[in-house]
Design a protein around this motif. Structure first.
Motif, PDB file in Angstrom:
ATOM      1  N   ILE A   3       0.836  -1.203   0.000  1.00 15.47           N
ATOM      2  CA  ILE A   3       0.000   0.000   0.000  1.00 15.47           C
ATOM      3  C   ILE A   3       0.871   1.255   0.000  1.00 15.47           C
ATOM      4  N   GLN A   4       2.064   1.162   0.581  1.00 19.24           N
ATOM      5  CA  GLN A   4       2.969   2.308   0.592  1.00 19.24           C
ATOM      6  C   GLN A   4       3.266   2.792  -0.821  1.00 19.24           C
ATOM      7  N   VAL A   5       3.410   1.848  -1.768  1.00 22.07           N
ATOM      8  CA  VAL A   5       3.675   2.211  -3.161  1.00 22.07           C
ATOM      9  C   VAL A   5       2.515   3.028  -3.716  1.00 22.07           C
ATOM     10  N   LYS A   6       1.297   2.615  -3.442  1.00 21.80           N
ATOM     11  CA  LYS A   6       0.120   3.307  -3.970  1.00 21.80           C
ATOM     12  C   LYS A   6      -0.054   4.677  -3.317  1.00 21.80           C
ATOM     13  N   LEU A   7       0.279   4.773  -2.027  1.00 21.68           N
ATOM     14  CA  LEU A   7       0.205   6.060  -1.348  1.00 21.68           C
ATOM     15  C   LEU A   7       1.218   7.037  -1.939  1.00 21.68           C
ATOM     16  N   LEU A   8       2.389   6.531  -2.259  1.00 21.09           N
ATOM     17  CA  LEU A   8       3.422   7.364  -2.875  1.00 21.09           C
ATOM     18  C   LEU A   8       2.926   7.949  -4.194  1.00 21.09           C
ATOM     19  N   GLN A   9       2.203   7.148  -4.957  1.00 19.83           N
ATOM     20  CA  GLN A   9       1.656   7.619  -6.231  1.00 19.83           C
ATOM     21  C   GLN A   9       0.644   8.746  -6.022  1.00 19.83           C
ATOM     22  N   VAL A  10      -0.174   8.611  -4.980  1.00 20.31           N
ATOM     23  CA  VAL A  10      -1.155   9.658  -4.675  1.00 20.31           C
ATOM     24  C   VAL A  10      -0.438  10.947  -4.281  1.00 20.31           C
ATOM     25  N   LEU A  11       0.620  10.826  -3.501  1.00 22.63           N
ATOM     26  CA  LEU A  11       1.377  12.000  -3.077  1.00 22.63           C
ATOM     27  C   LEU A  11       2.017  12.707  -4.273  1.00 22.63           C
ATOM     28  N   GLN A  12       2.501  11.936  -5.217  1.00 20.59           N
ATOM     29  CA  GLN A  12       3.204  12.502  -6.352  1.00 20.59           C
ATOM     30  C   GLN A  12       2.260  13.040  -7.428  1.00 20.59           C
ATOM     31  N   GLU A  13       1.179  12.318  -7.693  1.00 16.81           N
ATOM     32  CA  GLU A  13       0.313  12.643  -8.828  1.00 16.81           C
ATOM     33  C   GLU A  13      -1.011  13.294  -8.428  1.00 16.81           C
ATOM     34  N   LYS A  14      -1.336  13.278  -7.116  1.00 19.18           N
ATOM     35  CA  LYS A  14      -2.587  13.852  -6.622  1.00 19.18           C
ATOM     36  C   LYS A  14      -3.816  13.219  -7.283  1.00 19.18           C
ATOM     37  N   GLU A  15      -3.710  11.922  -7.587  1.00 18.03           N
ATOM     38  CA  GLU A  15      -4.834  11.204  -8.167  1.00 18.03           C
ATOM     39  C   GLU A  15      -4.735   9.720  -7.812  1.00 18.03           C
ATOM     40  N   PHE A  16      -5.853   9.020  -7.936  1.00 22.96           N
ATOM     41  CA  PHE A  16      -5.895   7.594  -7.609  1.00 22.96           C
ATOM     42  C   PHE A  16      -6.967   6.931  -8.460  1.00 22.96           C
ATOM     43  N   THR A  17      -6.961   5.605  -8.435  1.00 19.14           N
ATOM     44  CA  THR A  17      -7.976   4.820  -9.143  1.00 19.14           C
ATOM     45  C   THR A  17      -8.628   3.870  -8.149  1.00 19.14           C
ATOM     46  N   ARG A  18      -9.938   3.813  -8.167  1.00 19.69           N
ATOM     47  CA  ARG A  18     -10.640   2.856  -7.303  1.00 19.69           C
ATOM     48  C   ARG A  18     -10.255   1.426  -7.669  1.00 19.69           C
ATOM     49  N   VAL A  19     -10.306   0.536  -6.695  1.00 19.54           N
ATOM     50  CA  VAL A  19     -10.047  -0.879  -6.957  1.00 19.54           C
ATOM     51  C   VAL A  19     -11.058  -1.387  -7.987  1.00 19.54           C
ATOM     52  N   GLY A  20     -10.560  -1.999  -9.054  1.00 21.12           N
ATOM     53  CA  GLY A  20     -11.431  -2.503 -10.103  1.00 21.12           C
ATOM     54  C   GLY A  20     -11.898  -1.448 -11.079  1.00 21.12           C
ATOM     55  N   GLY A  21     -11.473  -0.209 -10.881  1.00 16.23           N
ATOM     56  CA  GLY A  21     -11.889   0.876 -11.763  1.00 16.23           C
ATOM     57  C   GLY A  21     -10.859   1.159 -12.843  1.00 16.23           C
ATOM     58  N   THR A  22     -11.217   1.999 -13.772  1.00 19.76           N
ATOM     59  CA  THR A  22     -10.316   2.365 -14.873  1.00 19.76           C
ATOM     60  C   THR A  22     -10.069   3.864 -14.945  1.00 19.76           C
ATOM     61  N   GLU A  23     -10.949   4.655 -14.345  1.00 20.04           N
ATOM     62  CA  GLU A  23     -10.816   6.109 -14.416  1.00 20.04           C
ATOM     63  C   GLU A  23     -10.037   6.635 -13.211  1.00 20.04           C
ATOM     64  N   LYS A  24      -9.105   7.539 -13.504  1.00 24.11           N
ATOM     65  CA  LYS A  24      -8.349   8.175 -12.428  1.00 24.11           C
ATOM     66  C   LYS A  24      -9.153   9.348 -11.863  1.00 24.11           C
ATOM     67  N   GLN A  25      -9.089   9.486 -10.549  1.00 19.24           N
ATOM     68  CA  GLN A  25      -9.808  10.572  -9.888  1.00 19.24           C
ATOM     69  C   GLN A  25      -8.812  11.518  -9.248  1.00 19.24           C
ATOM     70  N   LYS A  26      -8.969  12.810  -9.504  1.00 14.79           N
ATOM     71  CA  LYS A  26      -8.144  13.817  -8.873  1.00 14.79           C
ATOM     72  C   LYS A  26      -8.597  13.987  -7.422  1.00 14.79           C
ATOM     73  N   VAL A  27      -7.650  14.278  -6.548  1.00 14.61           N
ATOM     74  CA  VAL A  27      -7.991  14.473  -5.142  1.00 14.61           C
ATOM     75  C   VAL A  27      -7.204  15.652  -4.585  1.00 14.61           C
ATOM     76  N   ASN A  28      -7.887  16.473  -3.825  1.00 13.96           N
ATOM     77  CA  ASN A  28      -7.268  17.647  -3.206  1.00 13.96           C
ATOM     78  C   ASN A  28      -7.333  17.471  -1.685  1.00 13.96           C
ATOM     79  N   VAL A  29      -6.322  16.828  -1.141  1.00 17.49           N
ATOM     80  CA  VAL A  29      -6.285  16.588   0.298  1.00 17.49           C
ATOM     81  C   VAL A  29      -4.917  16.956   0.859  1.00 17.49           C
ATOM     82  N   ARG A  30      -4.934  17.329   2.121  1.00 21.85           N
ATOM     83  CA  ARG A  30      -3.666  17.476   2.842  1.00 21.85           C
ATOM     84  C   ARG A  30      -3.457  16.209   3.651  1.00 21.85           C
ATOM     85  N   ILE A  31      -2.243  15.673   3.587  1.00 18.05           N
ATOM     86  CA  ILE A  31      -1.935  14.443   4.315  1.00 18.05           C
ATOM     87  C   ILE A  31      -1.120  14.765   5.561  1.00 18.05           C
TER      88      ILE A  31
END
Length: 262
Positions: free
Chosen positions: A101-129
């Motif tokens: 999961i650390q790898v996936k969190l790193l991607q969110v930190l770098q790209e500010k986006e994620f994909t739901r499990v089983g999904g294909t569309e990337k979603q932008k997210v504006n959060v402070r961690i």
């Protein structure tokens, strides 16, 4: 000094890492950062990284798409990051996050986006961690239990919260705050703390830190009910005074782990 710096940092969107022993108040500090920030009107989402099974971690953080796997909601489900959009996500005990999961969190930190499990569309997210840990992450990195690149992405700004034994001037003001908290909860009418009890509290090491202090005050309020807390209302380990180095347990967390083993 830490509070002064926190007021400055609260204005930004940079990632914050909170370190310190268990029970020092990292949760409360994270909430304070959020409430002092421009994101205060947005959500504050706490994620306890210890309590989530590894098999569910990704779907809990990022949600899952409709029909992604059996036994799930047909409409899909939002994850913690999606719910924290335009607010703050607090990753507590991040040292226990699985490497996968650390790898996936790193991607969110770098790209500010994620994909739901089983999904294909990337979603932008504006959060402070804001992340917190009572572990030595550098030691975890050396043991290959924590990613070094993630550590540096999280550790943009670090606040180390000192244990209660290193700030004895906070003990009585915190105790009085807990009295004000528990009087309406319990229906008690505790008015203060007697001098002998104050002295015992200030001489005690508080291995469980602020959490242990709060428990001690709640316990005392149940016994005294009204009037002042006396030394007799405090737990036995506080009444008997400071332990010698030989008698003192290595740590509160270590004691709890030993108890759980038994």
């Amino acid at each position: 000094e830490i509070k002064r710096e926190a007021r400055l940092i609260a204005r930004s969107t940079s990632t914050v890492l909170l370190t310190g022993e268990s029970g020092v108040g990292k949760d409360m500090f994270a909430r304070g950062l959020h409430e002092a920030s421009p994101r205060a009107s947005g959500p504050f989402i706490k994620v306890n990284c210890v309590s989530i099974p590894e098999s569910l971690f990704e779907s809990e953080l990022f949600g899952y798409a409709p029909g992604s796997f059996t036994g799930v909601l047909k409409s899909g489900k939002s994850g913690y990051f999606e719910r924290a959009n335009h607010g703050t996500i607090f990753l507590d005990e991040i040292g226990d996050m699985p490497l996968s999961i650390q790898v996936k969190l790193l991607q969110v930190l770098q790209e500010k986006e994620f994909t739901r499990v089983g999904g294909t569309e990337k979603q932008k997210v504006n959060v402070r961690i804001i992340a917190a840990t009572n572990q030595d992450l550098r030691e975890a990195i050396a043991k290959k239990a924590f990613r070094e690149d993630l550590y540096y992405r999280l550790n943009v700004i670090e606040f180390h919260l000192p244990p209660l034994r290193e700030r004895p001037e906070d003990i009585i003001p915190l105790a009085q705050a807990f009295i004000r908290k528990y009087n309406p909860i319990l229906g008690s009418r505790v008015s203060g703390i007697q001098e002998s009890a104050r002295q015992a509290m200030q001489q005690y090491d508080w291995p469980g830190n602020v959490r242990e202090l709060e428990n001690a005050i709640e316990r005392a309020a149940n016994y005294v009910w009204e009037g002042e807390i006396s030394i007799d209302n405090l737990p036995a380990q506080i009444r008997k005074g400071p332990a010698s180095p030989r008698e003192r347990s290595p740590s509160y967390q270590g004691t709890m782990m030993d108890t759980e083993r038994v």
